[in-house]
Design a protein around this motif. Sequence first.
Motif, PDB file in Angstrom:
ATOM      1  N   VAL A 258       0.870  -1.165   0.000  1.00  0.00           N
ATOM      2  CA  VAL A 258       0.000   0.000   0.000  1.00  0.00           C
ATOM      3  C   VAL A 258       0.912   1.222   0.000  1.00  0.00           C
ATOM      4  O   VAL A 258       2.130   1.107   0.193  1.00  0.00           O
ATOM      5  N   ARG A 259       0.332   2.415  -0.199  1.00  0.00           N
ATOM      6  CA  ARG A 259       1.126   3.628  -0.344  1.00  0.00           C
ATOM      7  C   ARG A 259       0.562   4.738   0.535  1.00  0.00           C
ATOM      8  O   ARG A 259      -0.648   4.851   0.684  1.00  0.00           O
ATOM      9  N   LEU A 260       1.471   5.543   1.068  1.00  0.00           N
ATOM     10  CA  LEU A 260       1.086   6.701   1.866  1.00  0.00           C
ATOM     11  C   LEU A 260       1.709   7.931   1.223  1.00  0.00           C
ATOM     12  O   LEU A 260       2.926   8.011   1.058  1.00  0.00           O
ATOM     13  N   THR A 261       0.878   8.894   0.826  1.00  0.00           N
ATOM     14  CA  THR A 261       1.405  10.122   0.231  1.00  0.00           C
ATOM     15  C   THR A 261       2.011  11.004   1.320  1.00  0.00           C
ATOM     16  O   THR A 261       1.779  10.801   2.518  1.00  0.00           O
ATOM     17  N   SER A 262       2.767  12.002   0.895  1.00  0.00           N
ATOM     18  CA  SER A 262       3.413  12.894   1.859  1.00  0.00           C
ATOM     19  C   SER A 262       2.401  13.655   2.706  1.00  0.00           C
ATOM     20  O   SER A 262       2.708  14.071   3.823  1.00  0.00           O
ATOM     21  N   GLU A 263       1.188  13.821   2.187  1.00  0.00           N
ATOM     22  CA  GLU A 263       0.130  14.506   2.935  1.00  0.00           C
ATOM     23  C   GLU A 263      -0.709  13.555   3.778  1.00  0.00           C
ATOM     24  O   GLU A 263      -1.708  13.961   4.367  1.00  0.00           O
ATOM     25  N   GLY A 264      -0.297  12.289   3.818  1.00  0.00           N
ATOM     26  CA  GLY A 264      -0.936  11.357   4.725  1.00  0.00           C
ATOM     27  C   GLY A 264      -2.149  10.637   4.182  1.00  0.00           C
ATOM     28  O   GLY A 264      -2.991  10.169   4.960  1.00  0.00           O
ATOM     29  N   PHE A 265      -2.258  10.498   2.860  1.00  0.00           N
ATOM     30  CA  PHE A 265      -3.390   9.780   2.268  1.00  0.00           C
ATOM     31  C   PHE A 265      -2.958   8.355   1.981  1.00  0.00           C
ATOM     32  O   PHE A 265      -1.995   8.123   1.248  1.00  0.00           O
ATOM     33  N   LEU A 266      -3.639   7.404   2.568  1.00  0.00           N
ATOM     34  CA  LEU A 266      -3.325   5.982   2.406  1.00  0.00           C
ATOM     35  C   LEU A 266      -4.050   5.421   1.199  1.00  0.00           C
ATOM     36  O   LEU A 266      -5.270   5.447   1.129  1.00  0.00           O
ATOM     37  N   LYS A 267      -3.280   4.913   0.225  1.00  0.00           N
ATOM     38  CA  LYS A 267      -3.830   4.397  -1.029  1.00  0.00           C
ATOM     39  C   LYS A 267      -3.530   2.896  -1.149  1.00  0.00           C
ATOM     40  O   LYS A 267      -2.373   2.489  -1.070  1.00  0.00           O
ATOM     41  N   ASP A 277      -7.768   9.471   4.515  1.00  0.00           N
ATOM     42  CA  ASP A 277      -6.983  10.605   5.002  1.00  0.00           C
ATOM     43  C   ASP A 277      -6.490  10.285   6.409  1.00  0.00           C
ATOM     44  O   ASP A 277      -7.192  10.523   7.396  1.00  0.00           O
ATOM     45  N   MET A 278      -5.284   9.754   6.503  1.00  0.00           N
ATOM     46  CA  MET A 278      -4.743   9.386   7.807  1.00  0.00           C
ATOM     47  C   MET A 278      -4.246  10.611   8.568  1.00  0.00           C
ATOM     48  O   MET A 278      -4.214  10.605   9.806  1.00  0.00           O
ATOM     49  N   ARG A 279      -3.884  11.665   7.858  1.00  0.00           N
ATOM     50  CA  ARG A 279      -3.402  12.876   8.530  1.00  0.00           C
ATOM     51  C   ARG A 279      -4.455  13.441   9.467  1.00  0.00           C
ATOM     52  O   ARG A 279      -4.153  13.821  10.613  1.00  0.00           O
ATOM     53  N   SER A 280      -5.687  13.509   8.995  1.00  0.00           N
ATOM     54  CA  SER A 280      -6.758  14.042   9.844  1.00  0.00           C
ATOM     55  C   SER A 280      -6.922  13.199  11.100  1.00  0.00           C
ATOM     56  O   SER A 280      -7.104  13.737  12.208  1.00  0.00           O
ATOM     57  N   LEU A 281      -6.849  11.890  10.943  1.00  0.00           N
ATOM     58  CA  LEU A 281      -6.998  11.001  12.098  1.00  0.00           C
ATOM     59  C   LEU A 281      -5.838  11.174  13.074  1.00  0.00           C
ATOM     60  O   LEU A 281      -6.038  11.142  14.296  1.00  0.00           O
ATOM     61  N   LEU A 282      -4.633  11.360  12.537  1.00  0.00           N
ATOM     62  CA  LEU A 282      -3.462  11.526  13.395  1.00  0.00           C
ATOM     63  C   LEU A 282      -3.496  12.837  14.157  1.00  0.00           C
ATOM     64  O   LEU A 282      -2.848  12.967  15.215  1.00  0.00           O
TER      65      LEU A 282
END
Length: 326
Positions: A258-267, A277-282
């Motif tokens: 799987v992939r995580l973008t620099s802005e925290g989006f898990l794809k 959007d993992m950034r919002s959760l973090l």
Amino acid sequence: MLDQYRRNIEYIRISITDRCNLRCMYCMPEGGIEQVEHSDILTYDEITRLCRILALKGISKVKITGGEPLVRKNAAELVRMIKSIPGIDNVTLTTNGILLGEQMQDLADAGIDAVNISLDALTEEMFEKITRRKGLDRVLEGMDKALQFPDVRVKVNCVLLHGVNEDQWIPIAGLAKDRPIDVRFIEMMPIGYGRKYCGEETEDHVRHLLEKAYGKADSLSGRFGNGPSTYILPDGFKGKIGFISAISHKFCGDCNRVRLTSEGFLKPCLQFSHGADMRSLLRDGSSDEQIGAVAEKIIFEKPRSHRFGEAQEEGLENKKMSEIGG
């Protein structure tokens, strides 16, 4: 951590920046891109926390990417932080090599397991045409520096660019002849700025060219990297030659990443925009259990395969690779 098709998802590629010190023709426009605000990029502490949560779910391999990850300050410290997480047994880094020579000692001290150097040309003229920058000598110096650390595996990744770098493939493969380097040839996918460089030069075609130049090569079984690929070993070579052929030799059935973008989006898949959007959760006070549950759901829903050639995901045509998880 199994997805809905019973594939074991154990590997995550994490982009730590959208910035790069090259302007590769298949990755971004010559004038560069609008950069993401630093506050919108995950901090090292946030990345480490997410890796710790994912390790409890079964992720054991981490690839640090960009942009160019070494342009972000103290990248080696992030390697050290991730390597300290129980359950993470492999941390590697993909780089264009420009800054590798000056940072390799710190990366080795931090425990990096392997470095993958992106190199699509061995002549200065072709290097500048592809990257729109000078610096081939610095990349080769970085490669030589990495080879000074016997516990760090060194690989070279060459993208097959139709109509551009065909005359470079044989010389680049030759890097593996007298050095303990694995050279991998990567098939260009019809996505982002690179779609215009897709061609019919398949893995079989390239292997034929290499065997014509270097002699018979034996096919190797087993997995020699974190993700799906095939390898051959030409007679007399110290290193292996690999192929990552997502189109002509579709390997989605064995995909483990799987992939995580620099802005925290898990794809869960490079092609599709589906993810979380993992950034919002973090940043919103969510517990580790809540974050883990979201990640587990996204991974379980990972698509069976990409659909290049059948359907294109709207909006990906003019994206840089770091925006789509490349």
